[in-house]
Design a protein around this motif. Structure first.
Motif, short mmCIF file in Angstrom:
data_model
loop_
_atom_site.label_atom_id
_atom_site.label_comp_id
_atom_site.label_asym_id
_atom_site.label_seq_id
_atom_site.Cartn_x
_atom_site.Cartn_y
_atom_site.Cartn_z
N ASN A 1 21.85 48.82 35.55
CA ASN A 1 22.34 47.45 35.75
C ASN A 1 23.63 47.20 34.97
N MET A 2 23.67 47.68 33.73
CA MET A 2 24.85 47.48 32.90
C MET A 2 26.08 48.16 33.51
N ALA A 3 25.86 49.36 34.05
CA ALA A 3 26.98 50.08 34.67
C ALA A 3 27.53 49.29 35.86
N VAL A 4 26.62 48.75 36.67
CA VAL A 4 27.05 47.96 37.83
C VAL A 4 27.77 46.70 37.38
N MET A 5 27.24 46.03 36.33
CA MET A 5 27.87 44.81 35.84
C MET A 5 29.28 45.07 35.32
N VAL A 6 29.45 46.18 34.62
CA VAL A 6 30.78 46.53 34.11
C VAL A 6 31.76 46.70 35.26
N VAL A 7 31.31 47.41 36.31
CA VAL A 7 32.18 47.61 37.47
C VAL A 7 32.53 46.27 38.12
N MET A 8 31.53 45.38 38.24
CA MET A 8 31.77 44.07 38.86
C MET A 8 32.77 43.25 38.04
N ILE A 9 32.57 43.23 36.72
CA ILE A 9 33.45 42.44 35.86
C ILE A 9 34.88 42.98 35.88
N VAL A 10 35.01 44.31 35.79
CA VAL A 10 36.33 44.93 35.83
C VAL A 10 37.01 44.64 37.17
N ALA A 11 36.24 44.71 38.25
CA ALA A 11 36.80 44.44 39.58
C ALA A 11 37.30 43.01 39.70
N VAL A 12 36.52 42.07 39.13
CA VAL A 12 36.91 40.66 39.20
C VAL A 12 38.19 40.42 38.40
N PHE A 13 38.24 40.92 37.17
CA PHE A 13 39.40 40.68 36.31
C PHE A 13 40.65 41.42 36.80
#
Length: 209
Positions: A88-100
Motif C-alpha cells: 500500500n505504501m509503495a502505491v501511495m508513494v507513486v500516487m503522490i509523486v504522480a499528483v505533484f
C-alpha cells in the motif's frame, strides 16, 4: 514428509492435526510442521524412553495442536499485514509523486491522503504489538485494529482509483493502465488477507471459552 511416516504415532497424529488446522496456508503449514517436527525428533533422540513414549510426552508439552495452530496463525497474519501495508505504501508513494509531478493531474490526491491516515493506524497497531511483544490470545485481540485499518486502507485506495477511472477523462493512458493494474492487484490482496484473517478468527474462536 507429507504424511510424516518417520514419526511415532503420537507425533504423526499431532503434526497431521496441526497441518489440517493451517490448511488455509499450505506453504506456511509445511514450514510450521517442519519446525515442530524437528523439535519432536530432537526430543525423541535425547530421551531414554521408548520413541512412542517420548513422542507422546513431547506432544503433551506442546499442548493442543489447535491452540498451537491458532498461535502460529496470528504470526502469519502479522506477517501478511506488514507485506500488505508495504505494498500500500509503495502505491501511495507513486500516487503522490504522480499528483505533484502533474502526471496524473488532480487524480489520486484525496485517495492517497485518506489511505495514509488509515495506513498510519495500521502501522501504529503493528508497532504496538511488536513493542509489547504480544503473543497468543493477547496478540489475537490486538490484531483486530491493524487488520481493520489495513483492509480500510486497501478499500479506500481501490475506491479512489476506480473514481479516477470513471470520473476523469483525457488523462495519460499510462496512468489509466496504472489504475487498472493496481485496482486488480489490491483487490486480490485484500481478498487474500480477508480469507486468511477469517480462518485465523475461526481457529481462535474454537479455543475461546
Amino acid at each position: 514428509m507429507s504424511d510424516f511416516h518417520d514419526y511415532p504415532p503420537a507425533a504423526r497424529d499431532y503434526l497431521l492435526q496441526l497441518r489440517q488446522a493451517l490448511s488455509f496456508a499450505p506453504r506456511y503449514a509445511a514450514e510450521v510442521c517442519s519446525e515442530v517436527g524437528d523439535h519432536f525428533m530432537e526430543a525423541i533422540e535425547c530421551s531414554d524412553q521408548h520413541p512412542d513414549s517420548a513422542a507422546l510426552n513431547a506432544t503433551q508439552r506442546f499442548g493442543s495442536p489447535l491452540l498451537l495452530a491458532a498461535e502460529f496463525s496470528t504470526v502469519l497474519i502479522t506477517r501478511k499485514l506488514r507485506h500488505t501495508l508495504l505494498l500500500n505504501m509503495a502505491v501511495m508513494v507513486v500516487m503522490i509523486v504522480a499528483v505533484f509531478s502533474c502526471f496524473a493531474g488532480r487524480q489520486g490526491g484525496a485517495g492517497a491522503i485518506a489511505a495514509c491516515l488509515s495506513g498510519a493506524v495500521a502501522w501504529s497497531g503493528l508497532l504496538l504489538i511488536q513493542r509489547n511483544q504480544l503473543s497468543g490470545a493477547q496478540l489475537y485481540h490486538w490484531l483486530c485494529t491493524p487488520m481493520i485499518a489495513c483492509q480500510t486502507t486497501c478499500f479506500v485506495m481501490i475506491l479512489g482509483l476506480v473514481w479516477n477511472l470513471t470520473h476523469f477523462s483525457g488523462g495519460s493512458p499510462l496512468w489509466a493502465l496504472f489504475d487498472v493494474t493496481v485496482v486488480a492487484m489490491m483487490a486480490l490482496r485484500m481478498l487474500h488477507l480477508r480469507h486468511h484473517s477469517r480462518r485465523m478468527c475461526l481457529l481462535w474462536r474454537q479455543m475461546m471459552p
